[in-house]
Write an enzyme that holds these catalytic residues in place. Structure first.
Site, mmCIF file in Angstrom:
data_model
loop_
_atom_site.group_PDB
_atom_site.id
_atom_site.type_symbol
_atom_site.label_atom_id
_atom_site.label_comp_id
_atom_site.label_asym_id
_atom_site.label_seq_id
_atom_site.Cartn_x
_atom_site.Cartn_y
_atom_site.Cartn_z
ATOM 1 N N PRO A 194 0.791 -1.242 0.000
ATOM 2 C CA PRO A 194 0.000 0.000 0.000
ATOM 3 C C PRO A 194 0.821 1.288 0.000
ATOM 4 O O PRO A 194 0.775 2.071 0.949
ATOM 5 C CB PRO A 194 -0.833 -0.140 1.274
ATOM 6 C CG PRO A 194 0.047 -0.920 2.199
ATOM 7 C CD PRO A 194 0.776 -1.899 1.321
ATOM 8 N N CYS A 195 1.517 1.541 -1.093
ATOM 9 C CA CYS A 195 2.293 2.777 -1.203
ATOM 10 C C CYS A 195 1.387 4.009 -1.242
ATOM 11 O O CYS A 195 1.847 5.131 -0.983
ATOM 12 C CB CYS A 195 3.203 2.737 -2.420
ATOM 13 S SG CYS A 195 2.377 2.431 -3.985
#
Length: 284
Positions: free
Chosen positions: A249-250
């Protein structure tokens, strides 16, 4: 899903994305439902229904989730990475990570030779955030990207694994990955990743996996979490190099000022994902 349904899903997300960009650009003026609906060329009634079906909340409620001030509150009111990642800053009751994701690195040989020994299957699917291309090896998901152009998306995948063998077909691992986009994804969902990265990139991506839905952190706090508080810039590069959207989850990393910042798959899409996560976790 029928061809017409897929087309409608794509068109609807484009409208939602444009609406979110308009809201973010004009949130200081608190635009009315009528103003946002007019911007995306829909009646207020139709827009309200379409947006609520997609996000699970009204456009007005979604506005509260996507303003810069909300992001600032989350980061400036928390003193540590743990607090910033595991709380939302509004109710402080953000749920723990919904998914169990196991990250496995490719071997040095696979990394160096562009995947010469790999057999990769891929397909293009619909998601709440537009089309995405999902690819996997026998060990797990190796690529997940939101795409606006199918040919360019496939070309990018093949350039990343330039010596691999490719086959376009659905796969059971793709189905598991797509379940992450559902509103009721639970920790019973197990997803394996098989990623290509440097040791430093892998360290950053592993830290990202600790951030749950509706959580946020900054590049500086992420650097501190991996034990190198002075590596914010290098951390930013590693975050930007992530080729597995959403599962790593950047999108949950924002600037320390509270500004959401850029995203490999579009800043508007990042805002849409973050707002959607707030709504599906029931954060208020």
């Amino acid at each position: 899903m029928t061809e017409n349904a897929e087309a409608n899903t794509t068109v609807n997300f484009e409208r939602i994305k444009n609406a979110i960009t308009f809201i973010d650009d004009n949130f200081r003026d608190q635009p009315t439902l009528e103003a946002v609906a007019a911007h995306v060329h829909l009646s207020p009634f139709h827009f309200q229904r379409m947006f609520s079906d997609w996000a699970g909340v009204s456009p007005k409620r979604f506005l509260q989730y996507t303003t810069v001030n909300h992001a600032k509150a989350i980061l400036t009111n928390q003193g540590t990475l743990s607090e910033a990642a595991w709380q939302t800053g509004m109710s402080g009751t953000g749920r723990l990570h919904d998914l169990f994701i196991n990250l496995e690195a490719m071997t040095p040989g696979e990394y160096k030779n562009g995947g010469a020994s790999l057999h990769i299957v891929y397909e293009i699917y619909e998601s709440p955030f537009g089309k995405n291309l999902v690819a996997s090896t026998h060990r797990g998901i190796c690529h997940l990207a939101f795409i606006d152009d199918e040919l360019q998306g496939i070309q990018s995948l093949k350039e990343n694994f330039y010596n691999a063998n490719f086959l376009r077909q659905p796969d059971v691992s793709h189905k598991a990955a797509l379940q992450a986009f559902t509103k009721n994804a639970t920790d019973s969902l197990k997803i394996r990743l098989h990623v290509k990265g440097t040791p430093f990139q892998l360290k950053v991506w592993e830290a990202l996996l600790t951030i749950p839905r509706a959580g946020l952190t900054s590049y500086g706090r992420l650097a501190s979490a991996i034990g190198d508080a002075n590596a914010s810039r290098a951390v930013g590069s590693a975050v930007g190099a992530n080729a597995v959207a959403y599962l790593i989850p950047c999108h949950r990393v924002i600037q320390s000022s509270g500004v959401f910042g850029n995203y490999r798959w579009g800043a508007a899409r990042k805002k849409a994902i973050l707002g959607w996560e707030q709504s599906v976790t029931g954060t208020e």
